[in-house]
Design an enzyme around this catalytic site. Structure first.
Site, PDB file in Angstrom:
ATOM      1  N   GLN A 348      91.541  65.032  41.873  1.00 55.03           N
ATOM      2  CA  GLN A 348      91.506  64.782  43.670  1.00 55.03           C
ATOM      3  C   GLN A 348      92.428  66.169  44.370  1.00 55.03           C
ATOM      4  O   GLN A 348      93.443  66.234  43.593  1.00 55.03           O
ATOM      5  CB  GLN A 348      92.313  63.304  43.390  1.00 55.03           C
ATOM      6  CG  GLN A 348      92.113  63.233  45.169  1.00 55.03           C
ATOM      7  CD  GLN A 348      91.005  62.211  44.971  1.00 55.03           C
ATOM      8  OE1 GLN A 348      91.351  61.164  44.408  1.00 55.03           O
ATOM      9  NE2 GLN A 348      89.487  62.059  45.971  1.00 55.03           N
ATOM     10  N   SER A 511      98.348  63.348  41.775  1.00 50.85           N
ATOM     11  CA  SER A 511      97.771  62.468  41.769  1.00 50.85           C
ATOM     12  C   SER A 511      97.574  62.414  40.202  1.00 50.85           C
ATOM     13  O   SER A 511      97.253  63.117  39.737  1.00 50.85           O
ATOM     14  CB  SER A 511      96.253  61.895  42.746  1.00 50.85           C
ATOM     15  OG  SER A 511      95.615  62.800  42.348  1.00 50.85           O
ATOM     16  N   THR A 512      96.940  61.080  39.870  1.00 47.39           N
ATOM     17  CA  THR A 512      96.919  60.817  38.518  1.00 47.39           C
ATOM     18  C   THR A 512      95.020  60.110  38.774  1.00 47.39           C
ATOM     19  O   THR A 512      95.257  58.860  38.463  1.00 47.39           O
ATOM     20  CB  THR A 512      97.940  59.258  38.272  1.00 47.39           C
ATOM     21  OG1 THR A 512      98.418  59.902  38.237  1.00 47.39           O
ATOM     22  CG2 THR A 512      97.955  59.541  36.623  1.00 47.39           C
ATOM     23  N   HIS A 513      94.799  61.084  39.629  1.00 48.81           N
ATOM     24  CA  HIS A 513      92.930  60.877  39.751  1.00 48.81           C
ATOM     25  C   HIS A 513      92.342  62.208  39.110  1.00 48.81           C
ATOM     26  O   HIS A 513      91.870  62.994  39.590  1.00 48.81           O
ATOM     27  CB  HIS A 513      92.481  60.487  41.168  1.00 48.81           C
ATOM     28  CG  HIS A 513      93.785  60.043  42.141  1.00 48.81           C
ATOM     29  ND1 HIS A 513      93.415  59.462  43.138  1.00 48.81           N
ATOM     30  CD2 HIS A 513      94.841  58.372  41.544  1.00 48.81           C
ATOM     31  CE1 HIS A 513      93.889  58.929  43.972  1.00 48.81           C
ATOM     32  NE2 HIS A 513      95.074  58.321  42.224  1.00 48.81           N
ATOM     33  N   ASN A 514      92.739  61.807  37.361  1.00 47.44           N
ATOM     34  CA  ASN A 514      91.841  62.447  36.580  1.00 47.44           C
ATOM     35  C   ASN A 514      90.507  62.243  35.631  1.00 47.44           C
ATOM     36  O   ASN A 514      90.598  61.149  35.867  1.00 47.44           O
ATOM     37  CB  ASN A 514      93.156  63.252  35.750  1.00 47.44           C
ATOM     38  CG  ASN A 514      94.069  62.858  35.834  1.00 47.44           C
ATOM     39  OD1 ASN A 514      95.342  62.147  35.897  1.00 47.44           O
ATOM     40  ND2 ASN A 514      94.930  65.030  36.256  1.00 47.44           N
TER      41      ASN A 514
END
Ligand SMILES: Cc1cc2nc3c(=O)[nH]c(=O)nc-3n(C[C@H](O)[C@H](O)[C@H](O)COP(=O)(O)OP(=O)(O)OC[C@H]3O[C@@H](n4cnc5c(N)ncnc54)[C@H](O)[C@@H]3O)c2cc1C
Ligand code: SF4
Lengths: 584, 251
Positions: A348, A511-514
């Site tokens: 993200q 963000s932890t949107h991997n």
């Protein structure tokens, strides 16, 4: 020799949202499920109790609930010419571990992605022609449409008690909601969150500019709620400790208070904590997964758990790593553009602006993880991209998640009396609005195994090669300019835009949107799983979660992760259990 | 004797919280410490009670006397006592850092420590084979060597203006500490100082919640469900810490 246990029907590698949803649905259909979770057992009544959970140092700064990187981490480089080095402490993302995974310490912003996202390639070609797509940009249609996903979005929203306001009910645009969203069959199960002063200013300013503000959808309960599975949640108290913390009011939907108790109540679900899976074992045909091998972290013992169905529900990096170390499928090679495992890793991106509102008492300590007012006017393909030099966009929001004092670091990085004065002044008056920006897949951004560094179990670390490529800085500049205008219209002074830096850095939290690495698609030469997240070659292996997303939208992922997972569960129960084989 | 030295001796003799603020409430029962420290030994020591009579001053457990003198002097410049109120020294930040370095943070047991070691790009993050406790242990003598050469005195014995010059030289990387990057040490020092100033007082810093009071952060409150919508009504700032709910004597 590994100790071999009796076979079960299904095994989940990782017990977060995805593992929890599948466990709840499958056990209710009579399937026996074992969940293997590398992290510890957490009893939220004890571990998330007031006042101790409100410890910014322990959870916010030292990442008390997140992954222990002394055991497993990844290596990172911006480009193939560099030597990847280990991420020695957490930073850019905060991977989950323990009961509920990252779902125990997420914020709860729960989005449906735009219809465009699922058909990005064909819609982009139709509107702008192939020429608008960078040569190295590997966007593709997902093989599942928004309409097909809609009932499962609805199901996840009901399970998680999402509060919000519909913008498009069965094709009719609703005042106060997001007019750009895909058509919804029904309203959200709960009303929207309360609006902070910051949100109010944003609402007025963006409305005045002709945009379409609406309250961000939230998994922080806006009223006491009992979900269709009978799980009861409390009302959010806007305590400002969502992200990185557990919720002491049981008000934030998480696997821990929704799907996991539902699964456990069937008596058919067993969770083994401190169980780190190291391998998926295949039969000699290479077409069937037979078991997983894990290390019992309390004894050091190696244990083999056979199962009829194997689900990798261990988040993006875990899922890709297990495929790679188990040698299932062909490794993606960015030079030849052949192979699939590790392809289309995305993240993200961001843009935004900061400033000060000196005459307002903003009470920035109050808030909730998903308290926000949002505009979607510049996300997806909701605006004309002709001549802009980039595709997709981002959602722009003013969010009041609670400014905790160490993390929000009032006054910036400086020190001395001048800093102290600035910190005292800034804390309650500094404002920011941000854009969550999409990230499109590029040929050179990918995951594979590191040749040098190993985890605590002797396995190679995942190696990430990632940087901002192609037109992403243009997109970020475009959105930064808009956020700057909005913040100025809100009456802020000293407004400064914050676009992307030149290179992606693994250091600051983003963000932890991997996403990506084991993506879905119709074509097995460019994707690992089909649109049910079922492995293209191994029909009893399912690789579940955002690892299957071919690109990253301008929204947080978990709403779509939840919907995709419910869709898989539905197909399993209605079709696969009766007649195992490839789902089409 | 310099200002810094004077103040240090004064505080040491009398017990920090008692002197600077007149009330003592930074103590925590051991059970609270256990709660706050999830990882294995060595455990962070409990902060001894600082009573109004100053009977039981903090005893450093990680720092030796040279190191504690350095850190007290440094934090006093990074967040000084001034017309806005107490600074980091008065808030107990040196004690906070001592406790952190003696505990699991100092050992960084949850960081990845396998080699090979190699310096990377700034985007790749921290790549020294030194735990935070080792960074302080290695750096402080190097800074003192430097100030001895420049000013013929340890850092702690310099004037405030000289200390500021040295700190800013470290911050900019203009001071050569040999094999240890000065900027890295400064970044640890500044980050830990701000942590100690704003963390819950249970960790030994932010005594009497002075950091929170400075900026108007109310601390550990049950919730703000009304406050969020009351744009114009000021929030009655009654400050609370974790200890406010777990001690007999609130706040
Ligand atoms: C601080 C933070 C804030 C967030 N905020 C939001 C938000 O507001 N909105 C949103 O949409 N998303 C948010 N997210 C992302 C969201 O949490 C994830 O998308 C979601 O939790 C993913 O669910 P999952 O089941 O795929 O993975 P996880 O929840 O990560 O669960 C995976 C589990 O697998 C376990 N595991 C991994 N490897 C192994 C192995 N080898 N053996 C055994 N177990 C293993 C892990 O320990 C973990 O418990 C946030 C994340 C974080 C960290
Ligand atoms: S803000 Fe609301 S949902 Fe979040 S932790 Fe606090 S009470 Fe729970």
């Amino acid at each position: 020799m590994a100790k071999k246990l009796p076979a079960v029907d299904a095994v989940m590698v990782g017990v977060g949202w995805t593992g929890g949803i599948l466990a709840a649905e499958l056990t209710r259909a009579g399937v026996s499920v074992v969940g293997l979770e590398r992290g510890p057992f957490r009893d939220s009544n004890i571990e998330f109790a007031f006042p101790h959970i409100r410890d910014e140092l322990k959870y916010g700064i030292r990442f008390g609930l997140a992954q222990d990187v002394s055991r497993d981490t990844l290596t990172f480089r911006n480009a193939a010419e560099q030597t990847a080095l280990p991420m020695r402490q957490l930073g850019s993302f905060l991977l989950g571990s323990g009961t509920g995974g990252a779902g125990a310490h997420w914020n709860g912003q729960t989005w449906r992605w735009t219809p465009y996202d699922f058909e990005i390639l064909s819609q982009t070609r139709a509107r702008y022609g192939q020429g608008a797509i960078d040569e190295d940009m590997q966007i593709q249609d997902w093989g599942v449409t928004y309409q097909q996903l809609e009932p499962f979005y609805d199901k996840f929203e009901r399970t998680a008690g999402i509060g919000g306001k519909a913008g498009n009910l069965q094709g009719k645009i609703q005042p106060g909601g997001n007019p750009f969203e895909g058509a919804r069959a029904s309203e959200y199960p709960n009303p929207p969150m309360k609006r902070s002063q910051l949100g109010d200013l944003f609402q007025t300013a963006t409305q005045g500019m002709g945009y379409h503000p609406f309250p961000g959808p939230s998994a922080n309960m806006t009223q006491p709620y009992t979900n269709p599975d009978g799980q009861a949640l409390g009302a959010c108290m806007y305590c400002g400790h969502c992200e990185r913390f557990g919720c002491d009011y049981n008000a934030k939907a998480s696997p821990n208070n929704t799907v996991l108790p539902t699964a456990l109540a069937t008596g058919k679900f067993e969770v083994r904590h401190n169980a780190n899976v190291v391998r998926v074992n295949m039969d000699s045909s290479g077409k069937r997964a037979v078991s997983v091998t894990y290390i019992d972290l309390l004894t050091g013992e190696e244990i083999e758990q056979p199962a009829d169905m194997i689900f990798l529900t261990s988040f993006t990096f875990g899922n890709v790593k297990l495929l790679l170390v188990s040698k299932i499928g062909e490794v993606y090679d960015p030079v030849t553009n052949k192979g699939t495992v590790g392809r289309n890793y995305t993240y993200q991106l961001s843009a935004g602006a900061g400033g000060t509102l000196d005459d307002k008492d903003l009470k920035v300590f109050a808030g909730a993880g998903a308290e926000s007012v949002v505009i979607d006017d510049f996300n997806g393909d909701h605006f004309d991209h002709t001549g802009l030099g980039f595709l997709h966009g981002g959602s722009i929001s003013a969010s009041s998640a609670g400014a905790r004092p160490i993390q929000s670091n009032p006054g910036g990085a400086a020190w001395g009396s001048a800093w102290k004065r600035a910190a005292a002044q800034a804390y309650n008056h500094a404002v920011g609005i941000g854009a969550q920006v999409s990230s499109l897949p590029f040929r050179s951004n990918h995951l594979d195994l590191d040749p040098t560094y190993r985890d605590a179990y002797g396995l190679p670390l995942v190696r990430m090669t990632f940087d901002y490529r192609g037109n992403e800085s243009k997109r970020s500049q475009y959105l930064t300019a808009i956020t700057t205008k909005i913040l100025t219209a809100m009456g802020a002074k000293n407004v400064v835009g914050r676009g992307l830096p030149e290179h992606y850095s693994i250091v600051p939290y983003q963000s932890t949107h991997n996403q990506g690495g084991a993506i879905m698609g119709m074509d097995p030469s460019t994707s690992v799983v089909n649109p049910y997240m079922q492995h293209h070659q191994v029909s009893n292996l399912f690789v579940v979660g955002a690892s299957s997303f071919p690109h990253n939208s301008g929204f947080n992922p978990t709403g779509t992760v939840g919907a995709m997972t419910y869709r898989l569960a539905d197909a399993l129960i209605k079709r696969y259990l009766k007649n195992p084989g490839f789902l089409t | 004797m310099s200002d810094a030295n004077e103040r240090r001796k004064f505080l040491k003799g009398l017990g920090l919280a008692a002197v600077s603020l007149g009330i003592g409430a930074v103590a925590e029962p051991p059970s609270v410490e256990a709660q706050a420290q999830p990882a294995a030994p060595p455990a962070m020591p409990a902060m001894p009670a600082a009573t109004p009579t100053g009977a039981s001053p903090y005893t450093y457990v990680f720092f030796n006397s040279t190191e504690s003198a350095f850190v007290e002097a440094a934090v006093a410049r990074l967040i000084p006592k001034d017309d806005l109120g107490p600074g980091a020294l008065e808030a107990g930040v040196a004690y906070y850092i001592d406790g952190q370095l003696a505990g699991w943070y100092g050992e960084a047991g949850r960081w990845y420590w396998q080699g090979p070691w190699q310096q990377g790009t700034p985007q790749q993050g921290y790549q020294l084979p030194l735990k935070p406790s080792e960074v302080y242990r290695a750096a402080i003598p190097l800074v003192n060597d430097y100030t001895q050469k420049q000013f013929k005195a340890d850092f702690a014995d310099l004037s405030a203006a000289q200390q500021d010059t040295v700190l800013s030289g470290l911050e900019k990387g203009e001071i050569d500490l040999g094999r240890l990057p000065a900027r890295t040490f400064f970044a640890f020092l500044l980050q830990n100082t701000k942590e100690g100033f704003f963390a819950d007082p249970t960790y030994g810093g932010n005594a009497q919640m002075v950091g929170w009071k400075l900026i108007g952060y109310p601390g550990v409150q049950p919730g703000y469900s009304q406050i969020i919508e009351q744009y114009t009504t000021p929030f009655p700032l009654t400050y609370a810490s974790i200890g406010s709910y777990t001690e007999d004597n609130p706040r």
